[in-house]
Design a protein around this motif. Structure first.
Motif, PDB file in Angstrom:
ATOM      1  N   SER D 133       0.849  -1.175   0.000  1.00  0.00           N
ATOM      2  CA  SER D 133       0.000   0.000   0.000  1.00  0.00           C
ATOM      3  C   SER D 133       0.893   1.237   0.000  1.00  0.00           C
ATOM      4  O   SER D 133       2.061   1.159   0.352  1.00  0.00           O
ATOM      5  CB  SER D 133      -0.873   0.028   1.252  1.00  0.00           C
ATOM      6  N   THR D 140      -3.751   5.099   4.031  1.00  0.00           N
ATOM      7  CA  THR D 140      -3.176   3.944   3.361  1.00  0.00           C
ATOM      8  C   THR D 140      -4.059   3.573   2.177  1.00  0.00           C
ATOM      9  O   THR D 140      -5.274   3.465   2.327  1.00  0.00           O
ATOM     10  CB  THR D 140      -3.128   2.751   4.324  1.00  0.00           C
ATOM     11  N   TYR D 141      -3.461   3.408   1.015  1.00  0.00           N
ATOM     12  CA  TYR D 141      -4.262   3.024  -0.146  1.00  0.00           C
ATOM     13  C   TYR D 141      -3.526   1.937  -0.916  1.00  0.00           C
ATOM     14  O   TYR D 141      -2.315   2.029  -1.118  1.00  0.00           O
ATOM     15  CB  TYR D 141      -4.521   4.236  -1.052  1.00  0.00           C
ATOM     16  N   PRO D 142      -4.220   0.887  -1.347  1.00  0.00           N
ATOM     17  CA  PRO D 142      -3.545  -0.217  -2.030  1.00  0.00           C
ATOM     18  C   PRO D 142      -2.894   0.255  -3.331  1.00  0.00           C
ATOM     19  O   PRO D 142      -3.560   0.875  -4.169  1.00  0.00           O
ATOM     20  CB  PRO D 142      -4.681  -1.200  -2.325  1.00  0.00           C
TER      21      PRO D 142
END
Lengths: 397, 318, 245, 293
Positions: D133, D140-142
């Motif tokens: 991520s 938090t972002y994939p």
């Protein structure tokens, strides 16, 4: 490969029945006909397959006959469609003249069958469908459940989570009857124990492509834990995305145990580590019966037996033990049901009985944690709530 | 040469005779199958009026079928109407719903019409799946059949109910046969063949299509109502696109634009489903393949074959 | 009878009809001529309602019908034939005619009585077939007709409406000389009070039938007058007949 | 919560990601519709096939990228066979018959997938490179989702310039505009259609593989996405690349924000959007201007 084993259940079942007959050629007794109506196509086809394998293993193990009568399984595909399921059950009852019915997987199909079997007085043993009403308001003497009720699964988790310090949760479940019933039961005991629910979401059962929107909401709500109910493809998605969105670091993921079913926990991989589940069965339950069951199942089918397989397995055992009490007689259906009320045994899940007040099973419920094991993910039982019994919920038998 | 209409009526009578013979010979489960066939035949014939005669291929026809079933359940269980009144109410609900949907759908043609009807069906399914009032995905049970104990017969007897359903199927066939032979019905065919030309001849095309759509919706609702009474149970499953799709398969395998073909197709479908699903879990594969084959080669399905016999006979007579 | 006021129509940047004022009197035999792309068929479509003008009005008698749909105009008495044959393939000649007659006799909505019971409609179909010369083909599928017979049936459909105004889009296009002669005779035999607007390329036919001519060029009216006036107009000759004659 | 900019940004990314997948899936559908007035109802089946072939390739080779490259080709090959065996034979028939044939293929495809790969649900692992991520505005972002968004934009650009700058593109545009004239002036519209059809199939297969790590793989994944793709085509306007892009964006955003704002009505809102567009602009939001309307 499993699909090759399942090409035609009819043929398999027929062969199995013939084999059973061949073993005991001297018996002239009619076999006990059991109509099995489970999904062999549609979204729950894999569950239908698991339960059927469990049933077959169960009859092999505890049969193959009772009082000289062999068992003949006549399987029909419910297609997870209520009307089709009902039509198949009518066929089993009217055309095949079965003695007992086993099925279905989905609660909506079970709802469609309920009135018919109630009128026809043919015992229907449910090896999965968990709708509370089936052993509650809409209970019937002729509908016996060996699997669980939705409330029975999740009720125990509320107090347990509060006790462990998770005093605020976010609820998320697929938007259908089962999802709501599981959340309702959890909510009741959880808030009664002092926990607070700070958000709820019910994504559509079908058609939800992405949990991203919900995960962002959960994150913003900042609960200590999430209590979730998803199964199958949705469970895989939810667990993986929960991790990818970084929620796992700060929020404990818990849920009804299908979230990390042995059927797909390896597809979820490390994302599943640390998840707490609550369910009536996990393969790692430590007792002799379970060891024997898992060994036999894995020897026969080359796969770990799931919570669905065990429900089929125990269903077969219930039938065998009840019929041995009636001396193999299935003509008096009332006596068969009465005998089922008297049966009790220690199965892979632990001690089991059928509650005569509701016809629902009384069983242990297990709380387990997922962790990386030697080969793939392991589900380790960390607590057991023994002999969970449903209140009558409006059922008067 | 025998006219197309006479030949069609003859085929219909033959079908009816077959239905009656099997009714006499049927056991409990035979009546069950016969009931299913009769109801599916009604549903399929209503779709044939749209798809076969008017050229409106709908993939959302199950919306009206399902609405009929839901309306029957709602009137019967919630408002406690008598089963007959609930059935009549369901037909009205189906007609009104079709009138509303049709008022914007009939302006679209071909693929657009397919997509919009598909979307309408799915939207309604999505709504009912969630609606607590109508039982959500669990559905509703306990829908009553008409009480005719005063005249000494019970609709709860499968033999009686199957006969009633066959009777309804005959009634609907007769009604639709009249409609397709009428000036109105002939114009529907003309609209199918060349809508802009009919318009130039003074026909308010959309209004005619809407009338056909409404009639088809009402008849589909009747089929839905009978299903609700037959199963004493309804669920959102009735409205899925597969239900619509199966009806379309029935109509096309039976032969578009022949009515009696739709009825024959219903028989083939129910019996094939009954036998095939016992043999293999992958029966949809064979059904799909068969369907593609009919679309590809057989031209006009079962009735196409029957009609070819008529033309052969006609040719020989000359 | 039929009148337009300042009709304008554009497709994108292309103006195909520009300030067209046209008046058709009762019984007039009016021809519309002009080179390809002059906007003749577009003007037809504006008159019948298949297209709506950007500006301007269409009057039928004293009534403004600019917003009326094609079917409403047809019911009011404006009938048309099409440039390309536009029939009901898959039906017979008789069924084609019956379709039009059903509509013109106002029984299209009847769903409770078989069409076969209306014998007067069948009589009318036969007399129309005779009028346009397709009697021998009454029970033949239209697909089997020759091109010329299709054109004749095309006009039969329009006549079935008992129109007040009849718009014919190149009725003799693609016909053999014999067929053209038949068509001309038939058109000349139409009732006197029928108003006729005809797009025609064949000058012989045109001068045989028309008593008024409008010349369109790039969407505008270039000239209006009697056939003789048109013949004598240098302007028209230069712009249009130069190649044709 | 809705006014929180980081929350909004994350949801916007979610919407874009879904839009990107939907664009890959529907662009082929849309352009083929524009060319042939025919819509392939088995397009979702090709998407499902792409996902399953990707699954097998990942299992066999342990490489996501290999699956990413090969699965679309395999699906394109299936599409080519389907075109030669079925569609070409049916060219004389009405487009409606072709549509119906593809409808039958949905059933055939579904059971074939069940027979070959079984009834269980699966998921693909994201490739090592994109597995983790990243931080977006402190959230938090994939990473993989950002890749999906990027891929969608790249494909859009490639297609845009392909249509504008290449000969094939010119033929396709001419064919969509006015097929008869394009054929009459000697353009090989048939061959162009075949290539576009196969390319659309490849994109559907690509969408399947790419969706593997985000959505799960199961028999029936075809239908739920097919209906979304159809809505994209109708809303955007069949036949136009820009329409497909706009439709995908709209549907992606409505799906995403609908679930946040009104989860009860999320699905119904989408259908309502489609109905609204059809009533107000029957040709879609960006209709293809056919010569002589």
């Amino acid at each position: 490969m499993t699909q090759f084993a399942r090409v035609t259940w009819n043929a398999v079942a027929l062969l199995a029945a013939l084999a059973v007959l061949a073993i005991s050629p001297s018996r002239a007794e009619e076999p006990v006909k059991i109509g099995v109506v489970l999904p062999y196509s549609g979204v729950y086809a894999s569950l239908g397959g698991e339960i059927t394998q469990g049933l077959e293993l169960g009859f092999e193990t505890y049969g193959p006959e009772v009082a000289g009568r062999a068992f003949e399984l006549i399987t029909e595909d419910s297609e997870v469609k209520p009307n089709i399921g009902l039509s198949k059950v009518k066929k089993l009852v009217f055309q095949d003249k079965v003695d007992l019915l086993v099925g279905p997987v989905a609660s909506n199909v079970a709802n469609a069958l309920r009135d018919f079997v109630h009128q026809q007085k043919v015992p229907l043993i449910i090896p999965n469908a968990g709708n509370n009403l089936l052993t509650g308001e809409r209970c019937s003497r002729w509908v016996i459940r060996t699997s669980f009720s939705n409330a029975q699964i999740t009720r125990g988790m509320g107090p347990w989570l509060v006790e462990k310090g998770y005093d605020s949760v976010y609820l998320i479940a697929a938007d259908y009857a089962a999802g709501h019933q599981m959340m309702d039961a959890f909510r009741e005991t959880y808030t009664a124990s002092g926990g607070s629910i700070i958000g709820e979401s019910f994504p559509a059962l079908r058609g939800t492509k992405d949990f991203g929107p919900f995960l962002a909401q959960i994150k913003a709500a900042e609960p200590k834990a999430v209590f979730a109910f998803f199964a199958g493809g949705q469970a895989i998605q939810f667990v993986k995305q929960f991790d990818e969105f970084g929620l796992k670091d700060t929020i404990k993921l818990t849920g009804a145990g299908w979230l990390t079913s042995p059927l797909y926990v390896d597809a979820q991989g490390p994302a599943a580590a640390g998840i707490l589940g609550i369910l009536n069965y996990v393969p790692g339950i430590d007792n002799q019966e379970n060891q024997a069951f898992q060994e036999a199942y894995q020897a026969k089918y080359g796969r770990v037996a799931s919570e669905f397989a065990v429900q089929g397995y125990d269903t077969a055992r219930l039938i065998v033990e009840a019929l041995s009490q009636t001396g193999g007689d299935t003509s008096d259906k009332d006596a068969v049901v009465a005998a089922m009320h008297d049966v009790s045994f220690d199965g892979p899940r632990g001690p089991l009985t059928i509650d005569p007040a509701t016809n629902n099973i009384v069983q242990d419920i297990h709380i387990f944690e997922t962790s990386p094991g030697d080969d793939g993910m392991a589900l380790n039982v960390i607590d057991t709530l023994s002999a969970m019994q449903d209140p009558p919920n409006g059922c008067t038998l | 040469m025998m006219s197309r209409e006479t030949w069609r009526a003859g085929t219909a009578i033959l079908l009816l005779v077959a239905a009656l013979v099997s009714w006499v010979r049927a056991d409990y489960f035979g009546h069950e199958l016969l009931t299913q066939i009769a109801i599916l035949a009604i549903f399929a014939m209503s779709l044939d009026l749209l798809a076969g005669f008017t050229g409106m291929i709908s993939l959302g026809h199950a919306a009206f079928y399902g609405l009929g079933a839901y309306a029957t359940a709602a009137f019967n269980l919630m408002l406690e109407w008598s089963p007959w009144a609930a059935m009549a109410g369901a037909v009205v609900v189906g007609a009104v719903a079709a009138l509303i949907v049709g008022s914007f759908a009939v302006r679209l043609s071909g693929v657009f019409f397919i997509m919009v009807t598909l979307a309408v069906g799915e939207a309604l399914h999505a709504y009912l799946f969630k609606s607590r009032a109508f039982g959500g995905d669990d559905g509703l049970s306990g829908i009553a059949r008409p009480d005719t104990s005063s005249i000494g017969i019970s609709f709860d007897d499968p033999a009686v109910f199957s006969l009633v359903c066959v009777g309804f199927a005959c009634l609907i066939y007769a009604l639709l046969e009249l409609v397709v032979r009428s000036p109105f019905g002939r114009l529907l065919v003309a609209i199918h063949l060349n809508p802009s030309r009919v318009r130039a001849l003074g026909c308010p095309v959309s209004r005619y299509k809407l009338a056909a759509f409404t009639l088809a919706g009402a008849i589909a609702a009747l089929a839905g109502s009978l299903t609700a009474q037959h199963n004493a149970f309804i669920s959102p499953e009735l409205l899925t696109w597969t239900t619509s799709g199966e009806a379309l398969i029935v109509v096309i395998v039976g032969g578009l634009g022949s009515l009696v073909g739709a009825a024959a197709g219903a028989g083939v479908m129910v019996l094939a489903m009954h036998h095939l699903s016992g043999v293999t879990d992958y029966w949809m594969f064979f059904m799909g393949l068969f369907f593609v084959g009919v679309v590809l080669f057989a031209g006009n399905g079962i009735y196409g074959v029957i009609d070819a016999v008529r033309r052969r006979l006609g040719g020989a007579a000359h | 009878m039929l009148r337009t006021e300042g009709l304008n129509k554009s497709f994108g940047s292309l103006t195909v009809t520009r300030d067209v004022n046209l008046t058709l009197d009762r019984g007039q035999r009016h021809a519309l001529i002009g080179p390809n792309g002059a906007g003749k068929t577009t003007l037809f479509n504006l008159l019948t309602g298949e297209l709506k003008p950007d500006r301007g009005k269409v009057f039928f008698g004293s009534r403004d019908i600019t917003r009326d749909t094609p079917d409403a105009r047809a019911r009011a008495g404006i009938a048309r034939s099409f440039q390309r044959n536009n029939l009901f393939d898959g039906l017979t000649v008789r069924e084609n005619l019956l379709t039009a007659i059903t509509l013109s006799s106002g029984i299209g909505h009847v769903f409770w009585r078989a069409l076969g019971k209306y014998s007067r409609l069948y009589d009318r179909a036969e007399s129309l077939a005779q009028l346009v010369g397709v009697t021998d083909q009454l029970d033949a599928p239209v697909k089997s007709l020759s091109y010329g017979l299709e054109r004749q049936l095309e006009i039969g459909l329009a006549l079935a409406l008992d129109p007040v105004v009849l718009l014919l889009d190149e009725p003799t296009a693609g016909m053999s000389p014999d067929e053209t002669a038949n068509m001309t005779t038939m058109l000349n035999g139409l009732p006197d009070d029928l108003t006729l607007l005809i797009i025609e390329h064949d000058m012989d036919v045109l001068f045989d039938i028309a008593n008024q001519v409008t010349v369109l060029d790039y969407g505008t009216v270039l000239f209006q007058g009697t056939p003789d006036e048109v013949r004598q107009s240098e302007d028209v000759r230069g712009r249009y007949f130069g190649a044709a004659s | 919560m809705l006014l929180d900019p980081t929350f909004l940004a994350i949801q916007l990314l979610n919407g874009l990601q879904l839009a990107s997948l939907l664009f890959l899936l529907s662009v082929g559908l849309s352009v083929v519709f524009g060319l042939m007035n025919f819509i392939n109802l088995a397009h979702g089946t090709l998407y499902m096939l792409g996902a399953y072939i990707g699954l097998s390739l990942v299992r066999a080779t342990d490489s996501f990228w290999l699956a990413f490259a090969l699965a679309p080709l395999a699906v394109a090959a299936v599409g080519a066979v389907f075109h030669v065996v079925l569609l070409r034979r049916m060219q004389a028939a009405s487009p409606m018959r072709q549509v119906l044939a593809t409808f039958g293929l949905i059933f055939v495809g579904l059971d074939s997938v069940r027979y070959i790969w079984g009834d269980y649900s699966h998921a693909l692992a994201a490739p090592e490179l994109l597995a983790g991520s990243v931080q977006v505005l402190g959230q938090t972002y994939p990473t993989y989702r950002l890749f999906v968004i990027g891929l969608g934009i790249i494909v859009l650009l490639v297609l845009y310039f392909g249509l504008e700058r290449t000969r094939l593109g010119a033929i396709v545009r001419a064919g969509v505009d006015d097929r008869e004239t394009a054929t009459a002036i000697g353009l090989n519209v048939e061959r162009a259609f075949f290539l576009v059809f196969c390319f659309g199939c490849a994109l559907a297969g690509l969408a399947g593989v790419v969706a593997g790590p985000v959505l799960s793989i199961f028999p029936g994944m075809d239908i739920s996405i097919l209906i979304l793709a159809l809505i994209v085509v109708v809303v955007g306007g069949p036949g136009s690349l820009k329409g497909a892009a706009l439709g995908a964006l709209l549907v992606g955003m409505v799906e995403t924000f609908g679930q946040v704002i009104a989860p009860e009505y999320a699905s119904v809102v989408l259908y309502a959007l489609m109905a609204l567009v059809l009533v107000l602009r029957p040709g879609g939001l960006i209709p293809v201007s056919k010569a002589h309307g």
